[in-house]
Design a protein around this motif. Sequence first.
Motif, short mmCIF file in Angstrom:
data_model
loop_
_atom_site.label_atom_id
_atom_site.label_comp_id
_atom_site.label_asym_id
_atom_site.label_seq_id
_atom_site.Cartn_x
_atom_site.Cartn_y
_atom_site.Cartn_z
N VAL A 58 0.87 -1.18 0.00
CA VAL A 58 0.00 0.00 0.00
C VAL A 58 0.90 1.22 0.00
CG1 VAL A 58 -0.17 0.21 2.52
CG2 VAL A 58 -2.02 1.07 1.08
N ALA A 59 0.47 2.28 -0.64
CA ALA A 59 1.31 3.47 -0.76
C ALA A 59 1.51 4.14 0.58
CB ALA A 59 0.68 4.45 -1.74
N SER A 60 2.78 4.27 0.98
CA SER A 60 3.14 5.03 2.17
C SER A 60 3.55 6.45 1.81
CB SER A 60 4.29 4.33 2.91
OG SER A 60 3.88 3.10 3.43
N THR A 61 3.85 6.68 0.55
CA THR A 61 4.27 7.99 0.06
C THR A 61 3.94 8.08 -1.42
OG1 THR A 61 6.19 9.41 -0.33
CG2 THR A 61 6.58 7.05 -0.30
N LYS A 62 3.84 9.28 -1.92
CA LYS A 62 3.58 9.46 -3.35
C LYS A 62 4.75 8.98 -4.20
CE LYS A 62 0.36 13.35 -3.04
NZ LYS A 62 0.11 14.76 -3.46
N GLY A 63 5.92 8.87 -3.60
CA GLY A 63 7.06 8.35 -4.34
C GLY A 63 7.37 9.17 -5.58
N LEU A 64 7.32 8.52 -6.74
CA LEU A 64 7.57 9.18 -8.02
C LEU A 64 6.33 9.11 -8.89
CD1 LEU A 64 11.19 7.86 -8.69
CD2 LEU A 64 10.52 10.12 -7.86
N LEU A 65 5.18 9.32 -8.26
CA LEU A 65 3.90 9.21 -8.96
C LEU A 65 3.83 10.11 -10.19
CD1 LEU A 65 0.93 8.27 -9.12
CD2 LEU A 65 0.36 10.10 -7.53
N HIS A 66 4.42 11.30 -10.10
CA HIS A 66 4.28 12.28 -11.18
C HIS A 66 5.47 12.30 -12.13
CE1 HIS A 66 0.68 13.61 -9.27
NE2 HIS A 66 1.31 13.91 -8.15
N TYR A 67 6.36 11.32 -12.01
CA TYR A 67 7.49 11.22 -12.94
C TYR A 67 6.97 10.93 -14.35
CZ TYR A 67 12.00 9.66 -14.83
OH TYR A 67 13.14 9.52 -15.57
N LYS A 68 7.57 11.59 -15.32
CA LYS A 68 7.20 11.35 -16.72
C LYS A 68 8.43 10.92 -17.51
CE LYS A 68 2.99 12.50 -16.00
NZ LYS A 68 1.98 11.42 -15.93
#
Length: 374
Positions: free
Chosen positions: A248-258
């Motif tokens: 489960v996501a604990s942080t947004k991490g690199l969600l918005h990486y393109k």
Amino acid sequence: MRAAVGQEKLPEAAPETCGLDGDKLEAMREVLTPWGIKSVLVVKNGRKAWEWHEAGQDRQGSIYSCTKSVLSALIGIAVDNGYIDNVERPIGDYLELGELPENGSRSAHRITIRHLLTMKSGFDWPDFDKPYNQMKKADDWVRYVLDRPVVHEPGEAFTYNSGGSHLLSAILTKTTGQSTLAFAMDKLFGPLGIRRVRWNAGQGVQEGGTGLYMTAADLAKFGLLYARKGVWEGRRIVSADWVAQSTVASTKGLLHYKPPIYGCYGYHWWVSAEQPEEVPDYFFAFGFGGQYLAVAPEEELVAVIRKGLAGRNKAILSRRLLHEYIFAALIGSRRTIPASQSSNEESSPASQAKDVTVRDGKAVRIVQQSVPRA
């Protein structure tokens, strides 16, 4: 007493008997070589439903940073078996106080195992893991990581850090009294019937961030263990709680990486939180250049994709293979992803994204929102 050894080979079945469209899977063959793919293996309902290997057979190879997800499972097994009390314990409880930085911030004493698992330790680790190369040239890899300045409060900021993964391997080695590889053979690989692996080490500690070599089939078995919430052949290998917490996501991490090759981050697992409705919920291990172990538990589907190295962003081709062909082959609730939609994925955001609100180790709230195309 050594753990019992599980069945070595996965059973095989035709795609249609597993709920997969064989024609859609066969259509992959046209893009595999042009996209630089080396291996593809699809497991559905516990059976090997489709595979292809450029070399003609499944060979052992580097899984790069997919190693981190295997290490996460081993930390969970260590917690389950009492070698590690819990993930809230400071790393100083396992690494002697003398090993903590003398000239660093006092916040280094507050770094916990959870912070290492979620990449939120606070260590200075810039340029997307660049210090890892310097770490491997150091005389003492653990010392190199611990000597890094702490520039964020632990738990405050996500920074991808394979050095923190190496600290986890060092903690595992110290708490279990075995090398990470020996512990893995006893508690994880052996029960899964995985008999031949290679795992690089430095100063007697297996690399935590990378360095593990496996076949695609063996990596798929590890993924299937997680699809089945930690149970293999009727035996509990890792607790269901650990599997759930890890993925489960604990942080947004690199969600918005393109391009969108990453996602949110759990305990050394990536969590997909940006996907069209045709794609099932899944989590994944990811290795440099487009190595994927994707697990869609609701479909009991596991996919392994290995790709030739051609730069980080070319990993989007592996992700497209996963979305446009493998997930599109699911028969029933899923429908085929329109080619016109997926063909622009490398340069455009997905048609829908999920805004994730997370706190370290807490529940995740996902709100659906539309995202305009570029």
